[in-house]
Design an enzyme around this catalytic site. Structure first.
Site, short mmCIF file in Angstrom:
data_model
loop_
_atom_site.label_atom_id
_atom_site.label_comp_id
_atom_site.label_asym_id
_atom_site.label_seq_id
_atom_site.Cartn_x
_atom_site.Cartn_y
_atom_site.Cartn_z
N CYS A 65 -29.37 9.03 -7.25
CA CYS A 65 -29.71 9.81 -8.44
C CYS A 65 -31.18 9.63 -8.72
CB CYS A 65 -28.87 9.35 -9.62
SG CYS A 65 -29.17 7.63 -10.05
N HIS A 114 -28.83 8.68 -21.05
CA HIS A 114 -29.90 7.72 -20.81
C HIS A 114 -31.18 8.49 -20.57
CE1 HIS A 114 -27.85 8.68 -17.02
NE2 HIS A 114 -29.07 8.72 -16.52
#
Length: 704
Positions: free
Chosen positions: A417, A623
């Protein structure tokens, strides 16, 4: 009851030579630009060059002092030091590179001649030994003394390695270089050098040439070029003529897919210098190796008769690279060697094609797959030969995540990611547990940022919006896009792939060790999950490869989970009714803990607009972006429950987990959260919890 065991596949000698050659190539190829620069300076400015300049070429005197020039110092110091640094860095990152370069300097000064072989010994040796030394006191250094210990240990050991190189290694390498050089001169003087094609051409097709080319020919060629201004050795393997002749023979006398693809392959091979594109054509009809051998022998003989050569390595083996490195007095001989090599290879290959049975179209795909198995990973040019992709898995994986060739058991899986820690860490934990339960605890499952990916993984799991970013740097791997990081059905496919490749598939192949090969035979695809995109907190990439089931990072307290997920950061009934408001609420809890500043909350929204952080199983983990790591003060996690649920981009979310992480400190609690949300009974307990302590207890004990 007898226990049945599955024997590990034996690694063939060919594979060991391949790996050795690949390692040598890994030290040379990144520095080819420096070799080319040295070759250009040599060709232009030496006394016999195109534009002789005493101060640059290193001949004559200036003001009564001999000119040093650039040619000598570059070949004596710069290039070996670059190789030594690269070799050490391959073993132990920058620290290993620095120590390897120090050791290489000892060999250089001790020998007084270009020390490429010495550099290829001292570089990896320096990196490996420094890594072993560091492991002795790993985790035992008192806080505040790390820099002191690290700097002095590297300096002391580097000094000792330099002495070892000066007194011990340099005499041995000098003796080897002298003996090898004398052997080459013997072959040249007795007209036997063309016979080397008998070994070099088959070695190329078997991917064994790197050990010969970069281990012997390039170092000896550079030394010969320094002494004579050119070397024939640079063209023993790089001559594009033999491959061109074979592909032209297929163009005129081949059939099916081989005939159709040969003209394009010839352009790629001759102009682009990618020789491996003709290897499947040889594997289809092994007898054709006689054509390339005959062409190679002809080219080498022509170079020997005309006394021609290159001033520096030609990499890749393109006609443009060959001409760019040709010595000023060798253009006729070099061009003639390429033309005659191509002509002889064409004639011999044509006779073989006309007098033996033709292969059908399917054979090219099979040969390409075999070629990639021998290489140990997917070829960058195989798609030209087989259409959408090479190998037997091409059809099965069409239109899906990616294509890989099964060249060994699946041993190395990565969740990738942007930042490499949040949702990818949780997904890695879930899959790791499934693979362990299936009986394969040795399969490594990690998570990493896309920026830190390298082409060393067997399987790469990403969000569909990130897959295209991951593919270019992991072209050998099988790519999976998942729709739910908590309980994706793709996990079962990956487990099946692991099981198959580590049993029947592993026994059927003799590919490189784990990590070098790629899985095949299974497709990778599926609706993508938004979770992978976000995957990650913004602590940065330096901890990207840490396993999520590891204990909390050094320095964390014994109850590290409690430090990161505190009671005041757990809300049983959130007040938000929208996605953005829920992100604000989770971010405010992190802010109240002093874990982040206001800028981090803005970065959480920015990440959500880029790719959703919905994880599945009623869970979202908002986040910040990777660029927001400067807004994090310490690791913290917040948990908010929304009993009525919130619409999260069309998905229902009942639990929002805000994450801010530095290093590995938050991984323990993320692993706990992942395990909870893959268990329906545990999720039901979360929904029914009546106090913060119940939630803390559930997350805190699940890893016990």
């Amino acid at each position: 009851m007898a226990t049945e065991t599955v024997a590990k596949p034996r690694t063939s000698a060919r594979v060991h030579v391949q790996k050795f050659g690949t390692f040598l190539s890994g030290m040379i190829m990144p520095n080819i630009g420096a070799f080319i620069a040295w070759g250009i300076i040599t060709a232009l400015f030496i006394e016999k060059g195109w534009l002789p300049v005493p101060q640059l070429g290193g001949f004559g005197e200036t003001d009564g002092k001999p000119n040093i020039g650039l040619v000598g110092p570059m070949i004596t110091y710069l290039l070996p030091l670059l190789i030594g640094y690269t070799g050490g860095k391959m073993v132990y990152d920058v620290r290993g590179g620095v120590v390897g370069a120090i050791g290489t300097m000892g060999v250089i000064v001790g020998a007084g001649i270009p020390m490429f072989i010495g550099a290829m010994i001292m570089g990896p040796l320096g990196g490996w030994t420094m890594k072993k030394i560091d492991s002795i006191w790993d985790g035992k250094i008192r806080p505040g003394f790390e820099m002191l210990v690290n700097n002095f240990s590297a300096g002391i050991w580097g000094a000792l390695l330099a002495l070892l190189g000066f007194y011990g290694i340099s005499p041995l390498v000098t003796a080897f270089s002298t003996a090898a050089g004398n052997f080459v001169q013997f072959l040249v003087h007795n007209g036997l050098l063309p016979l080397t094609s008998i070994f070099i051409e088959p070695a190329k097709v078997l991917f064994l040439n790197n050990a010969i080319n970069h281990g012997v020919l390039t170092p000896l060629g550079v030394q010969q070029s320094l002494e004579q201004g050119k070397s024939i050795l640079f063209l023993l393997e790089a001559n594009p003529g033999p491959g061109l002749g074979l592909l032209l023979a297929y163009t005129f006398f081949g059939r099916g897919a081989a005939k159709a693809s040969a003209p394009g392959a010839a352009i790629i091979q001759f102009l682009g210098g990618i020789h491996e594109i003709y290897f499947p054509y040889v594997l289809m009809r092994p007898l054709l190796i006689l054509g390339t051998i005959a062409g190679g022998m002809t080219g080498i003989a022509t170079l020997a008769v005309t006394n021609s050569g290159l001033v520096a390595p030609a990499a890749p083996g393109s006609i443009f690279a060959v001409l760019a490195q040709t010595s000023r007095d060798s253009y006729f001989g070099v061009i003639l060697s390429v033309v005659l090599a191509a002509a002889v290879s064409f004639l011999v290959s044509s006779v073989i094609l006309k007098t033996t049975k033709h292969s059908d179209e399917a054979d090219l795909g099979d040969a390409t797959a075999r070629m990639e198995e021998m290489k140990g990973k997917k070829s960058s040019v195989s798609s030209h030969l087989t259409g959408a992709g090479a190998g037997t898995a091409a059809g099965a994986a069409a239109g899906r995540g990616g294509v890989g060739v099964l060249a060994g058991p699946v041993r190395n899986i990565v969740f990738a990611c942007d930042a490499g820690m949040g949702s990818s860490a949780m997904g890695a934990s879930v899959l790791r547990n499934k693979i362990k339960a299936a009986g394969f605890p040795d399969v490594k499952v990690t998570n990493a940022s896309i920026a830190n990916l390298s082409d060393t993984y067997d399987v790469v799991v990403t969000h569909q919006d990130l897959t295209e970013r991951a593919k270019p740097v992991t072209s050998s791997a099988m790519h999976y896009s998942v729709d739910n990081f908590m309980n994706s059905p793709r996990y079962d496919e990956i487990v099946d792939l692991v099981r198959e490749s580590n049993t029947e598939g592993a026994a059927a192949t003799e590919g490189p060790d784990a990590g070098a090969g790629t899985p095949g035979g299974a497709s990778a695809s599926g609706p993508a999950t938004a979770a992978a995109a976000g995957a990650g907190t913004t602590h940065g990439a330096h901890a990207a490869d840490a396993p999520v089931d590891a204990a909390p990072a050094a320095g964390a307290s014994a109850n590290g989970s409690a430090d990161i997920l505190a009671r005041e950061s757990v809300i049983l009934t959130g007040t938000a009714t929208t996605r953005d408001a829920a992100i604000d609420e989770a971010g405010r809890l992190l802010l109240a803990r002093g874990a982040v500043d206001e800028g981090y909350i803005a970065a959480m929204h920015e990440r959500e607009e880029s790719v959703s952080t919905y994880m599945g199983s009623f869970l979202a983990i908002p986040h910040g972006t990777n660029a927001a790591k400067d807004h994090i003060r310490k690791s913290a996690v917040s948990v908010i429950r929304y009993p009525e649920g919130i619409d999260w981009n069309g998905k229902q979310v009942k639990f929002v987990v805000g994450v801010a992480g530095i290093n590995n400190e938050h991984l323990h609690i993320l692993s706990s959260i992942a395990k909870v949300f893959t268990n329906k009974e545990q999720v039901a307990r979360l929904e029914a919890a009546t106090s913060q302590d119940e939630i803390l207890d559930l997350f805190g004990k699940v890893n016990a």
